[in-house]
Design a protein around this motif. Structure first.
Motif, PDB file in Angstrom:
ATOM      1  N   GLU A  14       9.980  -5.040   0.756  1.00 51.26           N
ATOM      2  CA  GLU A  14      10.597  -3.809   0.262  1.00 51.26           C
ATOM      3  C   GLU A  14       9.673  -3.090  -0.725  1.00 51.26           C
ATOM      4  OE1 GLU A  14      14.378  -4.934  -1.318  1.00 51.26           O
ATOM      5  OE2 GLU A  14      15.250  -5.265   0.664  1.00 51.26           O
ATOM      6  N   GLY A  15       9.052  -3.859  -1.613  1.00 51.91           N
ATOM      7  CA  GLY A  15       8.108  -3.271  -2.568  1.00 51.91           C
ATOM      8  C   GLY A  15       6.912  -2.668  -1.873  1.00 51.91           C
ATOM      9  N   LEU A  16       6.436  -3.349  -0.838  1.00 51.00           N
ATOM     10  CA  LEU A  16       5.298  -2.831  -0.076  1.00 51.00           C
ATOM     11  C   LEU A  16       5.678  -1.540   0.633  1.00 51.00           C
ATOM     12  CD1 LEU A  16       2.402  -3.400   0.805  1.00 51.00           C
ATOM     13  CD2 LEU A  16       3.324  -4.685   2.719  1.00 51.00           C
ATOM     14  N   GLY A  17       6.868  -1.509   1.215  1.00 51.16           N
ATOM     15  CA  GLY A  17       7.340  -0.293   1.872  1.00 51.16           C
ATOM     16  C   GLY A  17       7.445   0.868   0.901  1.00 51.16           C
ATOM     17  N   GLN A  18       7.907   0.583  -0.292  1.00 50.29           N
ATOM     18  CA  GLN A  18       8.031   1.623  -1.317  1.00 50.29           C
ATOM     19  C   GLN A  18       6.650   2.144  -1.720  1.00 50.29           C
ATOM     20  OE1 GLN A  18      10.081   0.347  -4.820  1.00 50.29           O
ATOM     21  NE2 GLN A  18       9.923   2.323  -5.823  1.00 50.29           N
ATOM     22  N   ARG A  19       5.688   1.246  -1.866  1.00 49.77           N
ATOM     23  CA  ARG A  19       4.332   1.674  -2.241  1.00 49.77           C
ATOM     24  C   ARG A  19       3.699   2.517  -1.137  1.00 49.77           C
ATOM     25  NH1 ARG A  19       1.295  -3.072  -5.567  1.00 49.77           N
ATOM     26  NH2 ARG A  19       2.943  -3.373  -7.101  1.00 49.77           N
ATOM     27  N   VAL A  20       3.960   2.151   0.111  1.00 47.00           N
ATOM     28  CA  VAL A  20       3.420   2.927   1.234  1.00 47.00           C
ATOM     29  C   VAL A  20       4.003   4.335   1.212  1.00 47.00           C
ATOM     30  CG1 VAL A  20       3.405   3.133   3.750  1.00 47.00           C
ATOM     31  CG2 VAL A  20       2.886   0.946   2.694  1.00 47.00           C
ATOM     32  N   GLN A  21       5.290   4.447   0.898  1.00 47.79           N
ATOM     33  CA  GLN A  21       5.931   5.763   0.839  1.00 47.79           C
ATOM     34  C   GLN A  21       5.371   6.587  -0.314  1.00 47.79           C
ATOM     35  OE1 GLN A  21       9.217   6.960   2.240  1.00 47.79           O
ATOM     36  NE2 GLN A  21       9.019   5.526   3.930  1.00 47.79           N
ATOM     37  N   GLU A  22       5.128   5.942  -1.464  1.00 41.57           N
ATOM     38  CA  GLU A  22       4.660   6.656  -2.642  1.00 41.57           C
ATOM     39  C   GLU A  22       3.193   7.048  -2.539  1.00 41.57           C
ATOM     40  OE1 GLU A  22       5.493   4.028  -5.847  1.00 41.57           O
ATOM     41  OE2 GLU A  22       7.644   4.407  -5.802  1.00 41.57           O
ATOM     42  N   ARG A  23       2.366   6.136  -2.052  1.00 42.58           N
ATOM     43  CA  ARG A  23       0.910   6.369  -2.013  1.00 42.58           C
ATOM     44  C   ARG A  23       0.360   5.896  -0.668  1.00 42.58           C
ATOM     45  NH1 ARG A  23      -1.904   4.156  -7.137  1.00 42.58           N
ATOM     46  NH2 ARG A  23      -3.403   5.723  -6.492  1.00 42.58           N
ATOM     47  N   PRO A  24       0.496   6.699   0.375  1.00 43.77           N
ATOM     48  CA  PRO A  24       0.103   6.237   1.708  1.00 43.77           C
ATOM     49  C   PRO A  24      -1.406   6.047   1.901  1.00 43.77           C
ATOM     50  CG  PRO A  24       0.820   8.519   1.797  1.00 43.77           C
ATOM     51  CD  PRO A  24       1.101   8.015   0.411  1.00 43.77           C
ATOM     52  N   TYR A  25      -2.226   6.904   1.306  1.00 51.79           N
ATOM     53  CA  TYR A  25      -3.667   6.808   1.560  1.00 51.79           C
ATOM     54  C   TYR A  25      -4.315   5.567   0.950  1.00 51.79           C
ATOM     55  CZ  TYR A  25      -3.202  11.411   3.563  1.00 51.79           C
ATOM     56  OH  TYR A  25      -2.818  12.458   4.345  1.00 51.79           O
ATOM     57  N   PRO A  26      -4.024   5.211  -0.295  1.00 49.55           N
ATOM     58  CA  PRO A  26      -4.591   3.950  -0.797  1.00 49.55           C
ATOM     59  C   PRO A  26      -4.104   2.728  -0.007  1.00 49.55           C
ATOM     60  CG  PRO A  26      -3.836   5.294  -2.626  1.00 49.55           C
ATOM     61  CD  PRO A  26      -3.378   5.971  -1.377  1.00 49.55           C
ATOM     62  N   MET A  27      -2.864   2.769   0.440  1.00 42.72           N
ATOM     63  CA  MET A  27      -2.359   1.639   1.220  1.00 42.72           C
ATOM     64  C   MET A  27      -3.030   1.592   2.596  1.00 42.72           C
ATOM     65  SD  MET A  27      -0.488   0.091  -0.869  1.00 42.72           S
ATOM     66  CE  MET A  27       0.326  -1.105   0.140  1.00 42.72           C
ATOM     67  N   LEU A  28      -3.318   2.753   3.170  1.00 41.22           N
ATOM     68  CA  LEU A  28      -4.050   2.805   4.433  1.00 41.22           C
ATOM     69  C   LEU A  28      -5.452   2.232   4.247  1.00 41.22           C
ATOM     70  CD1 LEU A  28      -4.242   3.730   7.392  1.00 41.22           C
ATOM     71  CD2 LEU A  28      -5.024   5.938   6.535  1.00 41.22           C
ATOM     72  N   ALA A  29      -6.104   2.611   3.149  1.00 38.36           N
ATOM     73  CA  ALA A  29      -7.442   2.085   2.859  1.00 38.36           C
ATOM     74  C   ALA A  29      -7.399   0.567   2.683  1.00 38.36           C
ATOM     75  CB  ALA A  29      -8.013   2.751   1.618  1.00 38.36           C
ATOM     76  N   LEU A  30      -6.361   0.073   2.018  1.00 36.07           N
ATOM     77  CA  LEU A  30      -6.217  -1.367   1.847  1.00 36.07           C
ATOM     78  C   LEU A  30      -6.037  -2.066   3.188  1.00 36.07           C
ATOM     79  CD1 LEU A  30      -5.917  -3.750  -0.122  1.00 36.07           C
ATOM     80  CD2 LEU A  30      -3.476  -3.253  -0.180  1.00 36.07           C
TER      81      LEU A  30
END
Length: 83
Positions: A14-30
């Motif tokens: 759930e936390g990961l999903g929230q981070r993806v929604q908030e900051r998609p580009y850094p999560m994509l880079a990760l």
């Protein structure tokens, strides 16, 4: 025990999903970086010089202290986020 582990995994997802929604580009880079490392790219001829440069930067006291400060700041935020 299994229920506790299941709840922990659910909270992480759930936390990961929230981070993806908030900051998609850094999560994509990760994700791209994780795939690169998992695919064996970490030990390629391209990555080797970059890894050496990063390790060399860690030997510089100013960089090392800044990283410790960032890690301490992240560690201080983690318990507050779980509460």
């Amino acid at each position: 025990m299994a229920d506790g582990a299941r709840l922990d995994i659910q909270e992480i997802l759930e936390g990961l999903g929230q981070r993806v929604q908030e900051r998609p580009y850094p999560m994509l880079a990760l994700g791209v970086f994780a795939g690169y490392v998992a695919g064996g790219g970490f030990f390629s001829k391209l990555t080797r010089p970059m890894a050496r440069a990063a390790l060399g930067a860690l030997l510089v006291p100013g960089v090392r202290e800044r990283l410790r400060g960032v890690a301490a700041d992240l560690g201080a935020r983690a318990p507050a986020a779980q509460a």
